[in-house]
Design a protein around this motif. Structure first.
Motif, PDB file in Angstrom:
ATOM      1  N   SER A   7       0.862  -1.183   0.000  1.00 46.65           N
ATOM      2  CA  SER A   7       0.000   0.000   0.000  1.00 46.65           C
ATOM      3  C   SER A   7       0.900   1.235   0.000  1.00 46.65           C
ATOM      4  CB  SER A   7      -0.912   0.008   1.237  1.00 46.65           C
ATOM      5  OG  SER A   7      -1.585   1.253   1.333  1.00 46.65           O
ATOM      6  N   THR A   8       0.814   2.036  -1.071  1.00 49.39           N
ATOM      7  CA  THR A   8       1.647   3.232  -1.141  1.00 49.39           C
ATOM      8  C   THR A   8       1.254   4.245  -0.070  1.00 49.39           C
ATOM      9  OG1 THR A   8       0.134   4.173  -2.796  1.00 49.39           O
ATOM     10  CG2 THR A   8       2.062   2.974  -3.607  1.00 49.39           C
ATOM     11  N   GLU A   9      -0.037   4.288   0.301  1.00 55.41           N
ATOM     12  CA  GLU A   9      -0.473   5.227   1.332  1.00 55.41           C
ATOM     13  C   GLU A   9       0.153   4.886   2.679  1.00 55.41           C
ATOM     14  OE1 GLU A   9      -2.491   3.624  -0.681  1.00 55.41           O
ATOM     15  OE2 GLU A   9      -3.392   5.176  -1.943  1.00 55.41           O
ATOM     16  N   VAL A  10       0.141   3.590   3.031  1.00 59.01           N
ATOM     17  CA  VAL A  10       0.734   3.168   4.308  1.00 59.01           C
ATOM     18  C   VAL A  10       2.241   3.434   4.299  1.00 59.01           C
ATOM     19  CG1 VAL A  10       1.162   1.194   5.818  1.00 59.01           C
ATOM     20  CG2 VAL A  10      -1.057   1.451   4.703  1.00 59.01           C
ATOM     21  N   PHE A  11       2.875   3.167   3.178  1.00 57.28           N
ATOM     22  CA  PHE A  11       4.318   3.371   3.071  1.00 57.28           C
ATOM     23  C   PHE A  11       4.661   4.851   3.250  1.00 57.28           C
ATOM     24  CE2 PHE A  11       8.452   3.703   1.131  1.00 57.28           C
ATOM     25  CZ  PHE A  11       9.068   2.499   1.421  1.00 57.28           C
ATOM     26  N   ALA A  12       3.942   5.718   2.536  1.00 59.41           N
ATOM     27  CA  ALA A  12       4.197   7.158   2.648  1.00 59.41           C
ATOM     28  C   ALA A  12       3.861   7.656   4.045  1.00 59.41           C
ATOM     29  CB  ALA A  12       3.384   7.909   1.601  1.00 59.41           C
ATOM     30  N   GLY A  13       2.779   7.154   4.634  1.00 61.39           N
ATOM     31  CA  GLY A  13       2.395   7.569   5.980  1.00 61.39           C
ATOM     32  C   GLY A  13       3.442   7.198   7.018  1.00 61.39           C
ATOM     33  N   PHE A  14       3.989   5.985   6.897  1.00 60.19           N
ATOM     34  CA  PHE A  14       5.019   5.572   7.857  1.00 60.19           C
ATOM     35  C   PHE A  14       6.301   6.390   7.677  1.00 60.19           C
ATOM     36  CE2 PHE A  14       8.642   2.851   9.028  1.00 60.19           C
ATOM     37  CZ  PHE A  14       8.359   2.702  10.382  1.00 60.19           C
ATOM     38  N   THR A  15       6.624   6.733   6.444  1.00 58.68           N
ATOM     39  CA  THR A  15       7.798   7.570   6.197  1.00 58.68           C
ATOM     40  C   THR A  15       7.649   8.921   6.887  1.00 58.68           C
ATOM     41  OG1 THR A  15       8.160   6.497   4.047  1.00 58.68           O
ATOM     42  CG2 THR A  15       9.225   8.627   4.407  1.00 58.68           C
ATOM     43  N   LEU A  16       6.478   9.527   6.750  1.00 60.09           N
ATOM     44  CA  LEU A  16       6.230  10.805   7.421  1.00 60.09           C
ATOM     45  C   LEU A  16       6.214  10.639   8.938  1.00 60.09           C
ATOM     46  CD1 LEU A  16       3.449  12.314   5.112  1.00 60.09           C
ATOM     47  CD2 LEU A  16       5.873  12.919   5.197  1.00 60.09           C
ATOM     48  N   LEU A  17       5.736   9.498   9.428  1.00 58.42           N
ATOM     49  CA  LEU A  17       5.736   9.240  10.870  1.00 58.42           C
ATOM     50  C   LEU A  17       7.162   9.175  11.409  1.00 58.42           C
ATOM     51  CD1 LEU A  17       4.170   8.546  13.455  1.00 58.42           C
ATOM     52  CD2 LEU A  17       4.316   6.133  12.781  1.00 58.42           C
ATOM     53  N   VAL A  18       8.055   8.531  10.678  1.00 59.15           N
ATOM     54  CA  VAL A  18       9.462   8.474  11.089  1.00 59.15           C
ATOM     55  C   VAL A  18      10.050   9.877  11.162  1.00 59.15           C
ATOM     56  CG1 VAL A  18      11.774   7.707  10.379  1.00 59.15           C
ATOM     57  CG2 VAL A  18       9.824   6.150  10.195  1.00 59.15           C
ATOM     58  N   LEU A  19       9.739  10.678  10.155  1.00 53.82           N
ATOM     59  CA  LEU A  19      10.233  12.056  10.120  1.00 53.82           C
ATOM     60  C   LEU A  19       9.721  12.854  11.323  1.00 53.82           C
ATOM     61  CD1 LEU A  19      11.364  14.638   8.728  1.00 53.82           C
ATOM     62  CD2 LEU A  19       9.215  14.743   7.479  1.00 53.82           C
ATOM     63  N   LEU A  20       8.418  12.771  11.589  1.00 53.84           N
ATOM     64  CA  LEU A  20       7.834  13.556  12.676  1.00 53.84           C
ATOM     65  C   LEU A  20       8.342  13.088  14.042  1.00 53.84           C
ATOM     66  CD1 LEU A  20       4.157  13.829  11.360  1.00 53.84           C
ATOM     67  CD2 LEU A  20       5.899  15.616  11.391  1.00 53.84           C
ATOM     68  N   CYS A  21       8.502  11.789  14.213  1.00 53.33           N
ATOM     69  CA  CYS A  21       8.999  11.273  15.495  1.00 53.33           C
ATOM     70  C   CYS A  21      10.437  11.728  15.751  1.00 53.33           C
ATOM     71  CB  CYS A  21       8.919   9.751  15.515  1.00 53.33           C
ATOM     72  SG  CYS A  21       7.239   9.104  15.654  1.00 53.33           S
ATOM     73  N   ALA A  22      11.269  11.648  14.725  1.00 51.90           N
ATOM     74  CA  ALA A  22      12.657  12.084  14.884  1.00 51.90           C
ATOM     75  C   ALA A  22      12.725  13.582  15.173  1.00 51.90           C
ATOM     76  CB  ALA A  22      13.459  11.750  13.629  1.00 51.90           C
ATOM     77  N   ALA A  23      11.919  14.373  14.467  1.00 53.41           N
ATOM     78  CA  ALA A  23      11.910  15.817  14.695  1.00 53.41           C
ATOM     79  C   ALA A  23      11.402  16.150  16.090  1.00 53.41           C
ATOM     80  CB  ALA A  23      11.051  16.501  13.635  1.00 53.41           C
ATOM     81  N   ALA A  33      14.796  16.120  11.396  1.00 46.81           N
ATOM     82  CA  ALA A  33      14.465  15.745  10.024  1.00 46.81           C
ATOM     83  C   ALA A  33      15.703  15.292   9.266  1.00 46.81           C
ATOM     84  CB  ALA A  33      13.819  16.931   9.317  1.00 46.81           C
ATOM     85  N   LEU A  34      16.833  15.958   9.524  1.00 46.06           N
ATOM     86  CA  LEU A  34      18.086  15.561   8.880  1.00 46.06           C
ATOM     87  C   LEU A  34      18.492  14.149   9.294  1.00 46.06           C
ATOM     88  CD1 LEU A  34      20.597  16.368   7.187  1.00 46.06           C
ATOM     89  CD2 LEU A  34      21.615  17.195   9.309  1.00 46.06           C
ATOM     90  N   LEU A  35      18.400  13.855  10.578  1.00 49.69           N
ATOM     91  CA  LEU A  35      18.738  12.512  11.057  1.00 49.69           C
ATOM     92  C   LEU A  35      17.789  11.470  10.470  1.00 49.69           C
ATOM     93  CD1 LEU A  35      19.522  13.159  14.845  1.00 49.69           C
ATOM     94  CD2 LEU A  35      21.136  12.846  12.973  1.00 49.69           C
ATOM     95  N   ALA A  36      16.508  11.819  10.369  1.00 48.36           N
ATOM     96  CA  ALA A  36      15.543  10.887   9.769  1.00 48.36           C
ATOM     97  C   ALA A  36      15.905  10.610   8.319  1.00 48.36           C
ATOM     98  CB  ALA A  36      14.128  11.466   9.869  1.00 48.36           C
ATOM     99  N   GLY A  37      16.307  11.650   7.597  1.00 51.80           N
ATOM    100  CA  GLY A  37      16.728  11.447   6.211  1.00 51.80           C
ATOM    101  C   GLY A  37      17.932  10.531   6.109  1.00 51.80           C
ATOM    102  N   MET A  38      18.892  10.687   7.031  1.00 51.90           N
ATOM    103  CA  MET A  38      20.063   9.801   7.039  1.00 51.90           C
ATOM    104  C   MET A  38      19.649   8.360   7.290  1.00 51.90           C
ATOM    105  SD  MET A  38      22.612  12.291   9.212  1.00 51.90           S
ATOM    106  CE  MET A  38      23.823  10.981   9.458  1.00 51.90           C
ATOM    107  N   LEU A  39      18.706   8.179   8.208  1.00 50.64           N
ATOM    108  CA  LEU A  39      18.222   6.822   8.501  1.00 50.64           C
ATOM    109  C   LEU A  39      17.541   6.208   7.287  1.00 50.64           C
ATOM    110  CD1 LEU A  39      16.647   6.923  12.082  1.00 50.64           C
ATOM    111  CD2 LEU A  39      18.614   5.596  11.320  1.00 50.64           C
TER     112      LEU A  39
END
Length: 222
Positions: A32-48, A62-68
């Motif tokens: 599911s592309t929606e779930v995949f994109a949603g989890f990516t944004l969740l990782v970003l928001l949690c790290a920030a 956000a920079l650290l999330a991008g590195m991950l």
């Protein structure tokens, strides 16, 4: 505060690197592309949020999330999923920078801005040319590298805003530097095209005619 910062970085880079690949593998099986994109944004928001809580900035998280995310086997799919967000947010970012510029101040300090643009682009071009030469590139390749990387970066706007909000950079100075960086970004593609044209003409003028050389040495023996 220092302990909190170190703990946040360790959690994001250490635990995140170990956990992220496994979670992405599970999510990708859902297809599911929606779930995949949603989890990516969740990782970003949690790290920030974690870096903000520890006393660092949201941008650093956000920079650290991008590195991950770049370290996972799914980095190409992540890049494809966030491409619309990146284009939209980048446009809003530059729009915000432009709306914060005082046109009257720019006109008043135009000579300072012009001098700063020339100094910035010359210094960066020369520096990158020398680094490229020391790295083993040819003179032509080093010149192209110097011109292509002579502009100021987008992160300069982030640093200027942070400096201004902290009282480290005065408002007029922030405006002058921001406009100079923006103009350097605007001029770099023009200089790059001019450089490519000059190099092409120079290579054409200095090219060796192989057929002519063959005729001159064709009758030589031993």
């Amino acid at each position: 505060a220092g302990i909190k910062m170190i703990a946040a970085i360790v959690i994001i880079l250490g635990l995140g690197r170990w956990l992220l690949g496994r979670v992405f593998m599970t999510i990708s099986s859902v297809r599911s592309t929606e779930v995949f994109a949603g989890f990516t944004l969740l990782v970003l928001l949690c790290a920030a949020a974690l870096t903000e809580y520890s006393g660092l900035s949201l941008a650093f998280g956000a920079l650290l999330a991008g590195m991950l995310l770049a370290d996972t086997p799914y980095r190409h799919q992540v890049a494809a999923e966030i491409l619309p967000f990146r284009g939209l947010l980048l446009g809003l970012f530059f729009m915000g920078v432009g709306m914060g510029i005082d046109i009257d101040l720019v006109l008043l300090r135009s000579s300072d801005i012009a001098l700063l643009v020339i100094s910035l682009m010359t210094l960066k071009a020369v520096t990158m040319f020398l680094i490229a030469r020391l790295s083993g590139l040819s003179t032509v390749e080093s010149a192209e590298t110097g011109v292509y990387l002579s502009q100021g970066g987008e992160f300069a706007f982030v640093l200027l805003a942070a400096g201004a909000s902290s009282g480290l950079v005065e408002g007029p100075i922030e405006q002058v530097i921001a406009v100079a960086v923006a103009l350097s970004m605007l001029l770099t593609p023009l200089f790059a095209r001019a450089t490519a044209f000059i190099i092409a003409r120079w290579e054409l003028a200095t090219a060796v005619d192989v057929d002519a050389v063959g005729e001159e040495i064709g009758e030589l023996k031993d």
